[in-house]
Design a protein around this motif. Structure first.
Motif, PDB file in Angstrom:
ATOM      1  N   LEU A 179       0.838  -1.206   0.000  1.00 52.45           N
ATOM      2  CA  LEU A 179       0.000   0.000   0.000  1.00 52.45           C
ATOM      3  C   LEU A 179       0.865   1.245   0.000  1.00 52.45           C
ATOM      4  O   LEU A 179       1.872   1.320   0.726  1.00 52.45           O
ATOM      5  N   TYR A 187      -5.414   0.484  -2.399  1.00 47.38           N
ATOM      6  CA  TYR A 187      -5.860   1.781  -2.878  1.00 47.38           C
ATOM      7  C   TYR A 187      -5.901   1.734  -4.407  1.00 47.38           C
ATOM      8  O   TYR A 187      -5.163   0.966  -5.041  1.00 47.38           O
ATOM      9  N   GLN A 246      -3.293   6.530  -5.513  1.00 45.83           N
ATOM     10  CA  GLN A 246      -3.873   7.032  -4.273  1.00 45.83           C
ATOM     11  C   GLN A 246      -3.122   6.497  -3.066  1.00 45.83           C
ATOM     12  O   GLN A 246      -2.505   5.431  -3.126  1.00 45.83           O
ATOM     13  N   CYS A 247      -3.166   7.260  -1.972  1.00 49.17           N
ATOM     14  CA  CYS A 247      -2.583   6.796  -0.708  1.00 49.17           C
ATOM     15  C   CYS A 247      -3.566   6.930   0.434  1.00 49.17           C
ATOM     16  O   CYS A 247      -3.195   6.798   1.608  1.00 49.17           O
ATOM     17  N   SER A 248      -4.813   7.242   0.124  1.00 45.11           N
ATOM     18  CA  SER A 248      -5.842   7.347   1.166  1.00 45.11           C
ATOM     19  C   SER A 248      -7.189   7.156   0.505  1.00 45.11           C
ATOM     20  O   SER A 248      -7.289   7.072  -0.722  1.00 45.11           O
ATOM     21  N   TYR A 268     -10.855   1.899  -0.789  1.00 42.27           N
ATOM     22  CA  TYR A 268     -10.108   0.766  -1.298  1.00 42.27           C
ATOM     23  C   TYR A 268     -10.893   0.154  -2.453  1.00 42.27           C
ATOM     24  O   TYR A 268     -12.102   0.325  -2.560  1.00 42.27           O
ATOM     25  N   SER A 321      -8.241   7.226   9.132  1.00 42.52           N
ATOM     26  CA  SER A 321      -8.298   8.040   7.921  1.00 42.52           C
ATOM     27  C   SER A 321      -8.292   9.523   8.281  1.00 42.52           C
ATOM     28  O   SER A 321      -8.173  10.368   7.404  1.00 42.52           O
ATOM     29  N   VAL A 375      -8.940  12.892  -1.484  1.00 42.35           N
ATOM     30  CA  VAL A 375      -8.496  11.683  -2.174  1.00 42.35           C
ATOM     31  C   VAL A 375      -7.872  12.021  -3.516  1.00 42.35           C
ATOM     32  O   VAL A 375      -6.801  11.501  -3.865  1.00 42.35           O
TER      33      VAL A 375
END
Lengths: 505, 170
Positions: A307, A326, A330-332, A335, B84, B147
């Motif tokens: 990830l 991801y 993307q890193c956040s 999913y 998050s 995002v």
């Protein structure tokens, strides 16, 4: 009776006769007798011995006392029953009294009360039997007029009416959604589990200083007054009020022939309680859709993915139950990919499903020169109530894919995860009521995931083997919830919220 | 012939629909929106109570509100808190509150989306992050990464919540 008369003059005597207070109105003959007693009168005329000198009689009409009622016992008369009553007072005419016996009548606005077996026992007591039909009104409840009348052959009749008036205690009535649902002609009722059953009763109050001093409900099936949930303390329920005039409750499980009864006690102004109330009864059917929970595994094994980490070039290795990552770049955020397990609810065309997952046992172990383990975490809420792992575009399907981070200082990692997914269902709000529905227990499915992965040599390179998945998927079959499952009638129980944040390998 | 073609087309449409439905329930998905204007959401913070005793559970609620005309992500990475978000707490002197050792040894992914104009609530026990073992006032705020929107360095832009003040009592 006797009186003292004195000779006023040779032609007249006067005196006073005192009659008892309860002397009724009647015709009477007074006899006057004049006697000479030589020991008193000196001397008797003609020196005679004591003898009656004169005797005469007159006819008089005595205007006596009218009947008086001091009490009627009992002061309240139950509908649908016969009960013996006692009227206490004075100036009642017995059968042997002139003009007797006194007459007793009773009347009420609904013609529900009749009298029989009237018996004047004495001038101070009358007994009778009262019969009140089931039709005596409850909205509002009424009183009865009870009257005792003395007739006279030579004068107007005299009457007395009981004050306070006896109270007619009606058969109670159960009402729901503004309609009477007990009594003659009442139909069986139907409600969906989890919808509020708000019942009110009649009489709402009683006249004549009477109070409804006790209420008793009885209902079949499993009911609660309210349920509460808190992530930290779990689910608790309030038991249904069975001792209030009105009550609100929810059935948790479906069934037919659910009888609900209500009765009450009345207390008169003298604080005498009467508890032989007739019963109000109604019957419900509680319904529920035929809901079930089906388990599938979109990805039925462990998978190690790398990830991206925001702000870092290096990626982190993670073992999933499923194949999640991801999106590229993307890193956040969200999913993508198949999770390990899906649990799909079906069967309800209305209302909302509520998922609650309780971790039964979760242990994480990292092996290496400085091994580290976390857990076991047991019987803890997995995240939140309700469970948040639900497909955004398919809210009837929950999913899960527990993940385990694999720091490169370890040689292997193992996760042993066991959870139970509970399914609740909340029906739509009942039309015509502002009271919300509550979710009810439907069933549950236990499932697990056990897998191990080893870091490839050289240790520290962050590359891991394909996990060896030794257990996955559902344990046993889907189980329907039952009221006897636990202390909260089949709702899930837990001890706090899972805290895997404390796990710092 | 026309009837046969129509039936075949209908069958293809139905099969495609069924495939997407199955796929929707077998795969987590995400639709990117790289051309949005920052910020795409706002964060509002509330505490369960204004005061908490030392050692008690300190729960806050984070409300994420969608400011766009399409669905946005509200995915939770559950580690015992929602990882998050990033959390910040300062004491009365403006110094950062001491943090507890916190790891991401294990987590659960809960994909989530908010409809246009809608909101999503998440509640978190911040006493699992910070040592609120000294009485006093603490100011807390949280942030969340965009995002799809990134800065010049290619790192996600960040949205901050309002600050709230809680009082820890002895």
């Amino acid at each position: 009776m006797q009186g003292v008369f004195i000779c006023v003059n040779p032609d007249s005597v006067s005196g006073t006769v005192t009659l008892p207070a309860d002397t009724p109105t009647e015709n009477a003959t007074f006899t006057l007798q004049y006697s000479c007693d030589p020991n008193v009168d000196q001397p008797c005329p003609n020196n005679a011995a004591a003898y009656t000198i004169w005797q005469g009689s007159i006819n008089v009409q005595i205007i006596g006392c009218g009947p008086k009622i001091t009490s009627v016992s009992p002061a309240g008369w139950w509908a649908g029953q016969k009960q013996d009553i006692t009227i206490t007072g004075n100036c009642f005419l017995t059968p042997t009294d002139t003009g007797g016996p006194s007459k007793v009548t009773v009347s009420d606005g609904a013609n529900a009360v009749t009298l029989s077996n009237v018996s004047v026992i004495s001038s101070t007591q009358i007994t009778a039997t009262v019969h009140v039909t089931k039709d005596a009104p409850a909205d509002p409840a009424e009183t009865a007029n009870l009257t005792v009348t003395n007739t006279s052959s030579s004068g107007a009749p005299q009457s007395a009416t009981a004050n306070p008036a006896p109270v007619v205690l009606p058969v109670p009535v159960i009402k729901w959604r503004g309609k009477k649902i007990s009594g003659n002609g009442a139909k069986n009722q139907s409600v969906i589990v989890g919808q509020p059953v708000e019942l009110t009763t009649l009489p709402a109050s009683l006249p004549g200083g009477f109070t409804i001093s006790k209420s008793t409900w009885d209902m079949d099936g499993t009911t609660i007054k309210q349920y509460h949930e808190d992530d930290d303390t779990g689910i608790s329920v309030d038991e249904t009020d069975l001792d209030t005039q009105d009550t609100t409750f929810y059935w948790l499980y479906p069934d037919t022939g659910l009888n609900v009864t209500y009765e009450y006690c009345a207390t008169d102004p003298s604080n005498i309680q009467m508890c032989t109330s007739p019963q109000a009864k109604t019957t419900f059917k509680a319904t529920e859709p035929n809901i079930s929970l089906t388990t599938t595994e979109p990805y039925d094994k462990g998978k190690v993915n790398e990830l991206a980490v925001c702000g870092q070039k290096a990626k982190r290795a993670v073992m999933f139950y499923g194949n999640l990552n991801y999106p590229p770049g993307q890193c956040s955020g969200a999913y993508v990919g198949p999770p390990g397990i899906n649990l799909a609810a079906s069967g309800a065309s209305a209302g909302n499903y509520v998922f609650v997952q309780v971790v039964q046992m979760d242990t994480l172990t990292w092996h290496g020169p400085a091994p580290y383990s976390c857990g076991p975490y047991q019987v803890v809420l997995d995240g939140h109530y309700p469970f948040r792992g639900v497909y955004p575009n398919a809210p009837s399907v929950a999913y899960d894919g527990p993940a385990m981070t694999l720091p490169s200082k370890y040689t292997s990692g193992e996760r042993d995860f066991d959870a139970t997914m509970y399914l609740l269902w909340k029906p739509d709000q009942l039309s015509g009521t502002g009271t919300a529905s509550i979710p009810v227990p439907i069933g549950y499915q236990e499932w697990y995931f056990v897998a191990t992965t080893d870091q490839k040599l050289p240790i520290g390179n962050g590359k891991w083997t394909k996990p060896n998945t030794t257990a996955h998927g559902d344990i046993g079959g889907y189980q329907a919830s039952q009221a006897t499952d636990n202390a909260v009638y089949g709702y899930p129980e837990w001890n706090g919220v899972s805290d895997i944040a404390s796990c710092t390998p | 012939m026309l009837k046969k073609n129509f039936r075949r087309t209908l069958l293809i449409v139905m099969l495609t629909f069924a495939f997407h439905m199955l796929r929707a329930q077998g795969d987590l998905q995400y639709t990117p929106h790289p051309n949005d204007t920052y910020p795409t959401f706002s964060l509002t913070l509330k505490a369960k109570a204004p005061e908490f005793r030392v050692g008690s559970l300190v729960r806050i609620t984070i409300t994420q509100t969608n400011l766009t005309k399409h669905e946005i992500d509200c995915t939770e990475e559950w580690t015992g808190i929602d990882s998050s978000y990033q959390y910040e707490a300062t004491d009365e002197d403006g110094k950062p509150a001491e943090e507890k050792p916190r790891g991401t040894g294990a987590f659960d992914v809960h994909n989530c989306s908010i409809p246009p104009g809608g909101s999503s609530d998440n509640s978190v026990l911040v006493d699992r992050i910070f040592k609120f073992d000294r009485p006093g006032k603490y100011v807390i705020r949280v942030s969340r990464r965009e995002v799809d929107l990134k800065d010049e360095k290619g790192e996600p832009l960040v949205v901050w919540s309002n600050p709230i003040t809680i009082t820890i009592t002895g």
